[in-house]
Design a protein around this motif. Structure first.
Motif: not given
Length: 291
Positions: A90-104
Motif C-alpha cells: 500500500a505504501a508503494y502504491d502511494l509513494l514513488p519507489a525511490q521514496e518507499a524503498q529507503p524508508l523501509n
C-alpha cells in the motif's frame, strides 16, 4: 563448512535480488492491487520454498511440526507476509519507489526501539544517534528536501512505510526464539497466511488479475523477494567466517535499487532521495559499529 568466498557469493546474489524488488513492486502494482499482488506472490513463494525443501530432502519437516509450532506459524504468518506486505505494498502504491524503498530500510532502527519495551534491552548512546540520523533521512526523503516547510508529498504513504517497519521488527522479535528449521518455518508461516490473504482479497479486492504482466510481476516478487533471497541469505550467513563482512553487503542494495528504479520504472532520482538514503545508511552504520 565455513567458506568466506562462497558466503560472499551467496551474499552478493541476495543483494542482487533485493536490489530489484522495489522496481518489481512498482511495476507489478501498475497492473495489480496491493492485495492481489500479495496473494499471487505468496502462492509463488510457497511453491518455490516447497521446491527448495523438496530438493534438499527436508520437506518432511512440515509433518514434524507440533501443534504449538503451527500456532506460532499462524501468528508469525499473520505478521509476515500478510500484514507486513499488505502495508508495504500500500505504501508503494502511494509513494514513488525511490521514496518507499529507503524508508523501509529504517526497520533496524525500529527493531532497536521495540527491543526496549519488549525485550528489556537498553538504548545505547549510539542507538540514539543512529535514530536521530536515520529519521533525519526519512524527513529529507519525505519532504523532498523541504525539511523546514515539512510539506510531505504523501504523508499517508510515508506513515504506511514506517508502520511496515514496526510490523517487520515485531515479526523478528517474536520469531527470535523460533527453534524450527528457518526455511521450514518460513514456508509454514506463508502457508498459514494464505487463508488470511485469500479472505482479504475476496472481501476488499478482486481475486482475478487483470493481466499477465501483473501475474508475472507477482511471481517474480514471490520467487525472489519472499523466497530465494531468504534461502541465499541464510546460506551466506551459514558459510561465513566473518558474518559482519557479509552483513555489510546489504549497504550495496539500496543504491543499486535506485539505478534500476531510474532506468526501469522511469523515475528521475531526486537529490533529496540520495541525501536522505545516505543519512539512513549512515545511521545504520553507526548502529553497527562495535558489533
Amino acid at each position: 563448512m565455513k567458506d568466506q568466498k562462497k558466503a560472499t557469493r551467496y551474499g552478493l546474489a541476495t543483494v542482487a535480488m533485493w536490489a530489484t524488488v522495489a522496481t518489481a513492486f512498482k511495476l507489478s502494482l501498475a497492473h495489480l492491487a496491493p492485495l492481489q499482488l500479495l496473494f499471487y506472490a505468496s502462492l509463488a513463494s510457497c511453491l518455490v520454498l516447497g521446491l527448495v525443501l523438496f530438493f534438499q530432502g527436508r520437506l518432511g519437516g512440515l509433518r514434524q511440526l507440533t501443534r504449538a509450532q503451527w500456532r506460532r506459524s499462524f501468528l508469525l504468518g499473520a505478521l509476515n507476509p500478510f500484514l507486513y506486505y499488505t502495508i508495504l505494498f500500500a505504501a508503494y502504491d502511494l509513494l514513488p519507489a525511490q521514496e518507499a524503498q529507503p524508508l523501509n530500510y529504517t526497520w533496524a532502527i525500529t527493531l532497536s526501539l521495540l527491543a526496549v519495551p519488549l525485550l528489556g534491552q537498553k538504548l545505547r548512546k549510539k542507538d540514539l544517534l543512529a535514530l536521530v540520523v536515520s529519521y533525519a533521512g526519512v524527513v529529507v526523503i519525505a519532504t523532498h528536501g523541504d525539511v523546514f516547510g515539512l510539506r510531505f508529498a504523501s504523508l499517508s504513504g510515508v506513515v504506511l512505510a514506517l508502520v511496515s517497519t514496526v510490523v517487520w521488527a515485531l515479526y523478528w522479535i517474536l520469531g527470535a526464539r523460533d527453534d524450527r528449521d528457518p526455511v521450514v518455518g518460513l514456508l509454514a508461516n506463508f502457508l498459514c497466511s494464505l487463508p488470511l490473504t485469500l479472505l482479504a482479497v475476496l472481501c476488499f479486492s478482486d481475486p482475478w488479475p487483470g493481466s499477465w504482466e501483473g501475474l508475472a510481476g507477482a511471481a517474480y516478487v514471490g520467487v525472489f523477494e519472499m523466497g530465494l533471497a531468504f534461502v541465499t541469505w541464510l546460506s551466506a550467513l551459514r558459510h561465513a567466517e566473518n558474518a559482519a563482512r557479509v552483513a555489510n553487503l546489504i549497504f550495496l542494495s539500496p543504491f543499486l535499487s535506485l539505478i534500476l528504479i531510474h532506468f526501469l520504472v522511469g523515475e528521475a532520482i531526486l537529490p533529496s532521495t540520495v541525501a536522505g538514503l545516505g543519512l539512513i545508511l549512515a545511521g545504520l552504520g553507526v548502529q553497527r559499529v562495535g558489533r
